[in-house]
Design an enzyme around this catalytic site. Sequence first.
Site, PDB file in Angstrom:
ATOM      1  N   ASP A   9      25.986  10.833  61.763  1.00  0.00           N
ATOM      2  CA  ASP A   9      24.572  10.630  62.040  1.00  0.00           C
ATOM      3  C   ASP A   9      23.813  11.946  62.136  1.00  0.00           C
ATOM      4  OD1 ASP A   9      25.064   7.981  62.087  1.00  0.00           O
ATOM      5  OD2 ASP A   9      25.071   7.796  64.262  1.00  0.00           O
ATOM      6  N   ASP A  10      24.327  12.954  61.478  1.00  0.00           N
ATOM      7  CA  ASP A  10      23.739  14.247  61.761  1.00  0.00           C
ATOM      8  C   ASP A  10      23.549  15.089  60.509  1.00  0.00           C
ATOM      9  OD1 ASP A  10      22.691  15.761  63.723  1.00  0.00           O
ATOM     10  OD2 ASP A  10      24.527  16.881  64.112  1.00  0.00           O
TER      11      ASP A  10
END
Lengths: 289, 289, 289, 289
Positions: free
Chosen positions: C232-233
Amino acid sequence: MAKPKNTYYLTAHCPSTLGTMDVLTRYLCEQQCYVVEMQTFDDIESAHFFIRMEFRPPADHAFDVEQFRQGLAPRAAEFGMQWELTAASLRPNVVIMVSRLDHCLNDLLYRYRTGQLAIEIPAIISNHPDLQRLADWHHIPFYYLPVDDSNRALQETQVLQLINECQADLVVLARYMQMLSPELSTALTGKAINIHHSLLPGFKGELPYHQAYDKGVKLVGATAHYIDNHLDDGPIISQGVEVVDHSHYPEQLIAKGRDIECRTLARAVQAHIEGRVFLHQGKTVVFSS
Amino acid sequence: MAKPKNTYYLTAHCPSTLGTMDVLTRYLCEQQCYVVEMQTFDDIESAHFFIRMEFRPPADHAFDVEQFRQGLAPRAAEFGMQWELTAASLRPNVVIMVSRLDHCLNDLLYRYRTGQLAIEIPAIISNHPDLQRLADWHHIPFYYLPVDDSNRALQETQVLQLINECQADLVVLARYMQMLSPELSTALTGKAINIHHSLLPGFKGELPYHQAYDKGVKLVGATAHYIDNHLDDGPIISQGVEVVDHSHYPEQLIAKGRDIECRTLARAVQAHIEGRVFLHQGKTVVFSS
Amino acid sequence: MAKPKNTYYLTAHCPSTLGTMDVLTRYLCEQQCYVVEMQTFDDIESAHFFIRMEFRPPADHAFDVEQFRQGLAPRAAEFGMQWELTAASLRPNVVIMVSRLDHCLNDLLYRYRTGQLAIEIPAIISNHPDLQRLADWHHIPFYYLPVDDSNRALQETQVLQLINECQADLVVLARYMQMLSPELSTALTGKAINIHHSLLPGFKGELPYHQAYDKGVKLVGATAHYIDNHLDDGPIISQGVEVVDHSHYPEQLIAKGRDIECRTLARAVQAHIEGRVFLHQGKTVVFSS
Amino acid sequence: MAKPKNTYYLTAHCPSTLGTMDVLTRYLCEQQCYVVEMQTFDDIESAHFFIRMEFRPPADHAFDVEQFRQGLAPRAAEFGMQWELTAASLRPNVVIMVSRLDHCLNDLLYRYRTGQLAIEIPAIISNHPDLQRLADWHHIPFYYLPVDDSNRALQETQVLQLINECQADLVVLARYMQMLSPELSTALTGKAINIHHSLLPGFKGELPYHQAYDKGVKLVGATAHYIDNHLDDGPIISQGVEVVDHSHYPEQLIAKGRDIECRTLARAVQAHIEGRVFLHQGKTVVFSS
């Protein structure tokens, strides 16, 4: 935690006067109905009062809707109220009319099949056969009723008959690219939602994205509105908008417009079926969800 | 035609139970008070009920506020209601705290001097002398209270004393670039609004636009929130956002952010002074205007 | 009038220095290639130059792509350019991975079948069988590859093999609700787009709408980003946002989020396949269309 | 890190043909001018090419602007280019015209005094004396030139004379509530920006917010446009919009509109002074910043 589903919508409107709100809250309280959501609007301009209450009937015994109605009727009558009571669990019948463009239909069907739009779709009517396959996939009856100047009256009669047979609570013109006759428009007044691909009242009529391009606007949008005698000019329910610039030719405006039209129409249909829209003196009151 | 001005706000909240709404609408009706606007929220999660009523007292004789309060008190007490009654004509005292950046102050003062923000500003407090001239032009007392690590406790005592002397109903930290001590934060809990220049909870702390730049975000925003023990972490009242892209260096983000901060803070202050914001269990209920 | 289709995209990036732009415009001019759209970004921070040119080759004779490449290569090499040349008519192979939620898939397939998204979809891969019927209707091969802790390595090997066999130019994780292993993440770095249902970097990880609800935010959004080692980054490509309030429980946030996720993901995929996205030092440069 | 300030803007437009871009990039490269930002638009519809280049001249010796111009002129002439070269450091003279409403003026002056809007304001002209104090505070000469039907020609002569004496590069009508005569409109064509408080072409003429209220629209907006012969109908530069609902009476629309007008006008002025706006065949090309 989600909103409870075993609720009822009570909507009412009447001339503004002291006690309109109290008569309803008091009655609901006496009937042990718990109000879970409530919105009101007191229109200073027209001195008219609008209210929408979503309530949960008492849980410990069966709620007698008919008795509830009978008790409410005389109280509401004192204030000249027009009112409606609807079970939230009731899925209204929505007939969809389309031509060839399928983006709005596709979007509505998606929301329908996922349950986001809690409706039944007893019929999709089209003046072209193209979207039959999409209807079939959703197991929805598709009625191909071609129309041209030679058979317009007849076709519209068939359309109206179908709408009536389906006991349609709402008709949605999801890019149905035909002018309706005054007769059909009148028959559908307040019962049909159209999506027009411009920010009405700008760019009425045909090819609005081309009009917008010619004008060099920096925003384009769409308008969902009730049908009345004038096809592109009925009471507005919702509008959507997006930023554009000089590099958007009509083709790009049309592509960008598709998303706006879908969103704007879906929002209007959702608001209508949840009893959030009041039609009064040519304008709408739309309570937000 | 404009909304009437001789109105009162009645706000209340209490545990959810049957009759909470009815007790208020009935009392207002009995007192011949006409409800011009009403909003409710029944929080399923916390089983708590919130209501805001804007009403017009009877016109033909003087409205006895004190008597109204006394009649309401026992009825509200039955439901464990916490309530407040405020005359819309009453302009609350708002103390503004700033440092050097003046965009939020300038915006608030503009809304103040045009009457859009119906407040009194008994004091502007700053740890820098820079914005004295702007305060002077608006005939608002300006208090220059410099602060550094050597005098923080003393300065905060002076700040709090000034706030108390002004009988401030609200303190607005309009880009006051100092950490508040836990003591001052506690004293101001729920009574002070801060503007943080990011979409909290992302990018807390210092230089949020630089953090956003480093992260390559495509949206930047601002958050207005109540002060609580943690400066950048109190209950959120309003948030604003704008689209950015790779070409926005921190300097450009900061410039774009200024407009967002102004709008977002003004919206929060407006909502607060109109009694539209409830603070409950670390979150807010904000009724739209 | 629409944009011409017989065009090529030339994208390039290199360290900033005098002449980078000139070498390309000069070469295109000499080759009688007409530039119909051009965007540049000179990143001051990293001293790096990015350019995207959309050009129309000379019409009167066949354009020899290979010869064009050979002529360009040494000139670009002088500036240390990394460059790519793509025919706009070439439809890239996009493999879509899903689980049970179908809103993003449905939206992508709609854009695919209407030609708005000019891609081929050689495979839809899912760890659940639910969306087979939707794939079938679009005549797209559907691969059901269930996964749990016992077979993760094997399943990921199959996934990767399938991606390779399809000669996928891009993988889209359209709400594929599985953590990828570091190995698969690494293999897909810069070649896969994920949609995360929050405004990253806020609310990473699981149940972001519940996190947002708990925090009482007034805006929710979604983020499309490239996969890198941290699911998610990765580098952000596009973000979308909508206004919410206290009355939005997680269920309502999720419903509202669906539309945002669809739009945000579609925008990222469109930008990627048109060669508008550059990935550089953990951030993206995204030229607008 | 901020964008460099010692830059020049080169803007040009001409009929579309091979080599237009190359002739400029090549010349800049030969002159060792480094292009830091570049935008182009090739209008397929009108077969016209637009380009804006922001470049940094060589640092090691004085840049001879005059010589640069002389070298460029014959090359540009070959393509029938109209071009302009402007030092970014040059602050254009902007004359502002107002009546009584001060929100746009206040916003422009704020951006002026903080340097966000890099302009000189040699004069504020008004047909009312009300805003003298605001001008004074900013040390800007204020000219009170009342106008009615008896003296319109004379007043406009004075206005035009003042504009000429100030060597105004731009005139901004910041809610100047007077119709301009065809003579003055013609004199200001393409040199004056007006803010109209509606989403043109909807709601031209007087009281647009009242028109919008009567129509029941769900979005209101503002339009910044160049003056041409028709006051509310010139080429659009920027548009802004906000959501409204039934509860917005004209007074509320007006209040909401103030913010939109300020933002929309400021954006147009900013784009104009940075040479980002091209006026061509009744429409604009606006390169984003």
